[in-house]
Design an enzyme around this catalytic site. Sequence first.
Site, PDB file in Angstrom:
ATOM      1  CD  GLU A 155      -5.463   1.593  -3.073  1.00  0.00           C
ATOM      2  OE1 GLU A 155      -6.458   1.732  -2.853  1.00  0.00           O
ATOM      3  OE2 GLU A 155      -4.441   1.799  -2.147  1.00  0.00           O
ATOM      4  CG  HIS A 194      -1.984   1.074   1.179  1.00  0.00           C
ATOM      5  ND1 HIS A 194      -1.834   2.397   1.550  1.00  0.00           N
ATOM      6  CD2 HIS A 194      -3.342   0.995   0.856  1.00  0.00           C
ATOM      7  CE1 HIS A 194      -2.721   3.060   1.387  1.00  0.00           C
ATOM      8  NE2 HIS A 194      -3.769   2.243   0.867  1.00  0.00           N
TER       9      HIS A 194
HETATM   10  C1  PEP Z   1      -6.456   3.780   0.168  1.00  0.00           C
HETATM   11  O1  PEP Z   1      -5.934   4.467   1.132  1.00  0.00           O
HETATM   12  O2  PEP Z   1      -6.210   2.781  -0.203  1.00  0.00           O
HETATM   13  C2  PEP Z   1      -7.733   4.559  -0.231  1.00  0.00           C
HETATM   14  C3  PEP Z   1      -8.190   3.973  -1.336  1.00  0.00           C
HETATM   15  O3  PEP Z   1      -8.247   5.510   0.589  1.00  0.00           O
HETATM   16  P1  PEP Z   1      -9.569   6.471  -0.005  1.00  0.00           P
HETATM   17  O4  PEP Z   1     -10.663   5.615  -0.518  1.00  0.00           O
HETATM   18  O5  PEP Z   1     -10.029   7.075   1.261  1.00  0.00           O
HETATM   19  O6  PEP Z   1      -8.904   7.344  -0.902  1.00  0.00           O
END
Ligand code: PEP
Length: 370
Positions: free
Chosen positions: A276, A137
């Site tokens: 992400e 992450h």
């Molecule tokens: C994350 O930290 O993996 C994430 C997707 O956070 P958010 O949905 O709050 O942007």
Amino acid sequence: MNTTPLAVSRNYFRHRAANQWHKTPAEPGEPGAIRPFLAGNWKMNLVPRSGVALAARIFDICKGVKDVDIGLAPPYTGLSALADYIKPDFLRSEYDLGRNVFLMAQDTFFESKGAYTGEISPEMLAAIGVDRVIIGHSDRRANLGKFFGFSSSVARRLTPDFLTHELDALRKREGVDPQVFAAIEFMAAEQNHEILAGLAKFLEEDLKERAGESDAVTQRKVHASLAQGLQVILCCGENREARALHETFKLLDRQIRIGLEGVSPKTVNEMIIAYEPVWAIGSGAKAAGVEQISEVHDFIRNLVMDLYGEETASVIRILYGGNVNPENIADIMSIAGVDGALVGGASLKAHDFAQIIRFGCLIRDRHSDL
Ligand code: PEP
């Protein structure tokens, strides 16, 4: 780039035609159909009993939803309590859910035991019933680096006062390498103070962003987890700087290639990839656009195709994460390459996360307090 068809299918088959990925609707439970995965990462929030209470509210609103996988990732301290709560028999009798609910850890370590104070091994997670583990992450790869990295302590050493003091100490020592002495003397000289200040700033502001977990560490965690039978959610994503420099694909290529290196074609089925973009995560940020998500997901899927072939690439689940909410989930799920979402903030609100699990469908508000 392929953002069609726009209709959202909950279960589907994926195929590649004319160099593009497509989804074809399937009946829920049809053999070989892909079931989307909606996973909540609670990060460092909720004591164990609050986690169980939140899960209960989510399940209650999602009663009978069987055509998606649901994942919950409490902090380490909440795993046991949640593991005891989400036993399949109980879920079936209470919520008409079943084996589509998965307990996830937010991280793990790569060694199985030993003198690693504070770490938790994949073996320990598997022993308490964890099914899946998030690895790489961006909080671990970069964001936490500013707390744990060495950059600020090194930067503090790059001041004329500190270096002059060190020179005095070195003069009293024997056997100091003359090259070390000359270098420090040079840096401490008055005409170099600006260079020194620039270097300190670079270390302070720039290196701290790279002081978190490396790709190599991520890879070791992937292998250690798979060896314990845990399914891995491998996160990847570019930061704002890489996107501005048009280095998104280069960075993702590196993160994914290294993350998957050594994973056999057989075990790659136990992997889920989560894209992400760091700039789209957290409060104050905005989700990536449909076109951006679509383009990157196609890139990742094509990379998996290069590494493992078309069959694997067509079924491996690739999630999107970064400000997913009940309003944008349907658009995101309509993208041909997207198989679900990794959700941060919104997964802490039962009603929002339940709506995300239902692809944004309105839910009759039986729980106005949620
Ligand atoms: C994350 O930290 O993996 C994430 C997707 O956070 P958010 O949905 O709050 O942007």
